[in-house]
Design an enzyme around this catalytic site. Structure first.
Site, short mmCIF file in Angstrom:
data_model
loop_
_atom_site.label_atom_id
_atom_site.label_comp_id
_atom_site.label_asym_id
_atom_site.label_seq_id
_atom_site.Cartn_x
_atom_site.Cartn_y
_atom_site.Cartn_z
N ASP A 118 64.12 67.40 48.90
CA ASP A 118 62.90 67.31 48.33
C ASP A 118 61.69 68.18 49.06
O ASP A 118 61.74 68.80 49.81
CB ASP A 118 62.37 66.20 47.65
N SER A 132 63.57 65.12 37.41
CA SER A 132 63.44 64.78 38.76
C SER A 132 63.22 63.48 39.03
O SER A 132 63.51 62.67 40.01
CB SER A 132 62.02 65.59 39.38
N HIS A 169 56.07 65.01 44.91
CA HIS A 169 57.06 64.88 44.31
C HIS A 169 58.14 64.18 45.10
O HIS A 169 58.77 63.28 44.43
CB HIS A 169 57.50 66.50 44.09
#
EC number: 3.4.21.-
Length: 570
Positions: free
Chosen positions: A74, A473, A301
Site C-alpha cells: 500500500d 480498498s 490509506h
C-alpha cells in the site's frame, strides 16, 4: 487504489453539492457505526461479516490460533499507531539501525517491512498515472514526426500500440477533467470569504440565500453554491463561521484530490522518481532498491487498511480489525499518490512472500499494465508458496470484464477460469440492505468473487487518529482479515480452500444492484458468491470440509460445559 473524496461531490454545470440524507453521525458517539462491519446479519439485520462468532466457533472446537503474517502492499503504514503497534510484524532476524543486512535478504534494516518507492534521497509521494507514463513513452514511437516510421512501429508492436491508444484516450479525458475540476474548486475556494460576507451575518438557510441579490457573475456562482449547501441537513441553520469552516474543509479535500492530478499525475513532464528512487524503470530484474521508511509522506490509506485487518482497541476507541487476534501486519510500501508501477508490485509481492507473509492485501489497481507479465510471474510465485492474494475490485462503478482493472487474475476477460488459484477479488458493500452494493464498486459475476463491507469503515489513520473512509480498498482488507482467522486456526488450509469457504458461505441478497444495466441487475448476480462474506459460516465450512489436525499438536481438550456456554445460534 485512489482515496475517495467523500465529503464534497461536484457535478455538471457550475457546481452542486451532493445532498446528504441526514446529518453525519458523530463517530465518538456512534459505537455501532464504528464496528458495523463486524455484525451478524442474523441478530443485527446488517450485512456484517460476523467476526466474533467466528472466533467463538473455532475456539469451541479447541483450536488455538497461530500468528498469520499479512502483507499490506500500500501507500505505507504508521507502524507506531497505538491501535497497530501490538500487531505489527517484526523481523527478528534484523538488528534495528545498525546499517547491516543481518538476515541476508538484500534489504538493510527492514524491521517492519520495506519501501519500494523510496531511496537515499527520500520518498515518492505523488507519481504519474500509468496512462501518463505510457503516453510519454510511446507517443514518439507511434505518433512521432516521421509518419512512415510511425506506421512501421504500429505494425511491429501491435499490443503496445493498442495499449498506447487506450492510454491516450484515458489520458486525454482524465487530464482535461482534472484541470477543469482543479480550476473550479480553486475558484470556489478563493471566493469563500466573499461568499460568507454575502450572508451578512445571518445563519445559512434557504430563505437567507434567496434574499441575496447577486450583482456579478462571480456572485451568482457564489449564491448557487450557498443554495446547494443550504440543502445539506448537516449545514443548514449554521452560523457564517461554521459554514466557512465547512466550505474550507470541503474545498481542501477536493483540492487535495484534484491538484495532484492536474499538476502532476497527468503531467507528461513530471517525473519524481528519477531523483528519489534512482532505479531503472524498465529493468524488472532490479530488486534491491528502496528504503525502510514504512510510513512515507502520506500513509492514510495504508494505515486505514492495516487497521481493518488487525487493529486493536486502545484507549476509548472500540475499533478493531477482523483479524485482531490472528494477524500481524508487514508493511510493504509500493503505492504512491498516483498509480503503482508494475516493477514495484512484483518486487513487493516477492519480498512479502520471501519474508513469511501468507496473505497479501492489494488495495490498488489501474486500467493499463505495461509490465503485467512480471506481476503475473509474481502471482505464480506466491501461488507456489501457498500465499493468498486479496485484491480490491476497484472504485469505478464498472463491469471489470468490460473495463479491465489490473492487476488481474484473468489473462483475458473471456477466459473461463483465472490462471492462478490463490486470488480472491473483492467488491464493496454497505450497511444499507436496500442499497447493498456501494455505488462506486466494480462488479462482475465471474471476475469478482465476493463482496465485503467497504462503506463508512472506521479505522486507524496516521498520528494515532481514526477516520471513516470508503472504497473497495476498505472491503479487501476485511477479507484479508477474515482469511487470517481461517488460516490461523486451521494452518493446513490452502488459498483455494479459503476462497471456496468464503465464496460458498456468503450471505446472499437479491436486491437491486443499481448497476448501469438492465441485465443481471441483482446483487446476487454481480459476483461469484452473490453475497457478502460471513466469517463464522466460512469457518464452519472450512472446519467441516478441509481441516486436518497437525500430527504434532492435537487440539486442546474442551470441557463439555465450556462448549455449551460458547454455543451460538446458527
Amino acid at each position: 487504489m485512489k482515496k475517495i473524496v467523500i465529503a464534497a461531490c461536484f457535478i455538471t454545470g457550475v457546481v452542486s453539492f451532493a445532498q446528504q440524507a441526514a446529518a453525519p453521525l458523530d463517530p465518538i458517539k456512534d459505537k455501532n457505526l464504528m464496528t458495523w462491519y463486524h455484525q451478524d446479519i442474523a441478530s443485527g439485520n446488517i450485512y456484517g461479516v460476523n467476526t466474533q462468532n467466528a472466533y467463538k466457533y473455532l475456539e469451541s472446537k479447541g483450536l488455538k490460533p497461530k500468528t498469520v503474517i499479512v502483507g499490506v502492499l500500500d501507500s505505507g503504514v504508521d507502524v507506531e499507531h497505538p491501535g497497530l503497534i501490538k500487531n505489527r510484524w517484526v523481523n527478528v532476524n534484523e538488528v534495528p539501525g545498525n546499517g547491516i543486512d543481518d538476515d541476508g535478504n538484500g534489504y538493510i534494516d527492514d524491521i517492519y517491512g520495506w519501501n519500494f518507492i523510496g531511496g537515499k534521497n527520500g520518498d515518492t509521494d505523488v507519481d504519474n498515472m500509468e496512462v501518463t507514463r505510457v503516453v510519454k513513452k510511446y507517443q514518439p514511437i507511434f505518433e512521432g514526426a516521421n509518419s512512415v516510421e510511425n506506421k512501421a512501429n504500429q505494425a511491429k508492436m501491435p499490443a503496445d500500440f493498442d495499449m498506447y491508444m487506450k492510454s491516450k484516450e484515458i489520458f486525454t479525458k482524465k487530464s482535461i477533467e482534472a484541470k477543469q475540476n482543479y480550476e473550479t474548486y480553486k475558484r470556489i475556494s478563493d471566493m469563500i470569504p466573499s461568499m460568507i460576507a454575502m450572508l451578512n451575518g445571518q445563519n445559512l438557510t434557504q430563505e437567507a440565500v434567496v434574499a441575496i441579490k447577486p450583482a456579478t457573475p462571480e456572485q451568482s456562482m457564489a449564491v448557487s453554491v450557498l443554495a446547494q449547501v443550504s440543502r445539506d441537513p448537516s449545514v443548514t441553520g449554521k452560523s457564517p463561521a461554521e459554514v466557512q469552516k465547512f466550505l474550507t474543509a470541503q474545498m481542501k479535500e477536493a483540492l487535495d484530490n484534484y491538484e495532484p492530478q492536474a499538476l502532476k499525475q497527468y503531467n507528461l513532464d513530471y517525473d519524481p522518481r528519477a531523483s528519489i528512487v534512482g532505479d531503472k524503470y524498465d529493468d524488472y530484474s532490479e530488486k534491491k532498491y528502496g528504503n525502510n521508511h514504512y510510513k512515507g509522506p502520506d500513509a492514510q490509506h495504508g494505515t486505514h487498511v492495516a487497521g481493518i485487518i488487525a487493529g486493536m482497541p486502545q484507549g476509548s476507541e472500540v475499533q478493531y480489525g477482523v483479524g485482531y487476534k490472528t494477524a500481524k501486519i508487514m508493511t510493504v510500501r509500493a503505492v504512491p499518490n498516483g498509480d503503482e508501477r508494475d516493477k514495484d508490485v512484483a518486487n513487493a509481492i516477492r519480498y512479502a512472500v520471501d519474508n513469511g507473509a501468507k496473505i497479501l492485501n492489494m488495495s490498488f489497481g489501474k486500467p493499463v499494465s505495461p509490465g503485467k507479465e512480471f506481476v503475473w510471474d509474481a502471482f505464480k510465485y506466491a501461488e507456489s508458496k501457498g500465499v493468498l492474494l486479496v485484491k480490491a475490485a476497484g472504485n469505478e462503478n464498472e463491469n471489470i470484464a468490460e473495463h479491465v482493472y489490473f492487476p488481474t487474475n484473468f489473462k483475458n476477460a473471456d477466459d473461463a477460469q483465472p490462471f492462478i488459484s490463490n486470488m480472491i477479488v473483492v467488491g464493496a458493500s454497505t450497511n444499507d440492505n436496500e442499497f447493498l452494493r456501494a455505488d462506486f464498486s466494480n462488479y462482475n459475476k465471474k471476475m469478482v468473487n465476493v463482496f465485503a463491507p467497504g462503506d463508512k469503515i472506521y479505522s486507524t489513520v496516521p498520528d494515532g487518529k481514526y477516520e471513516y473512509l470508503q472504497g473497495t480498498s476498505m472491503a479487501s482488507p476485511v477479507v484479508a482479515g477474515a482469511a487470517s482467522i481461517l488460516l490461523a486456526y486451521m494452518p493446513n488450509l490452502t488459498p483455494a480452500q479459503m476462497i471456496e469457504a468464503l465464496v460458498k458461505t456468503s450471505n446472499k441478497s437479491s436486491v437491486n444492484a443499481m448497476i448501469n444495466s438492465n441485465t443481471n441487475n441483482r446483487f446476487d448476480l454481480i459476483s461469484e458468491a452473490g453475497g457478502v462474506i460471513d466469517v463464522r459460516k466460512a469457518a464452519e465450512y472450512a472446519y467441516s470440509n478441509f481441516y486436518k489436525p497437525s500430527p504434532h499438536s492435537a487440539p486442546a481438550k474442551v470441557k463439555p460445559s465450556a462448549v455449551k456456554k460458547k454455543k451460538v445460534k446458527r
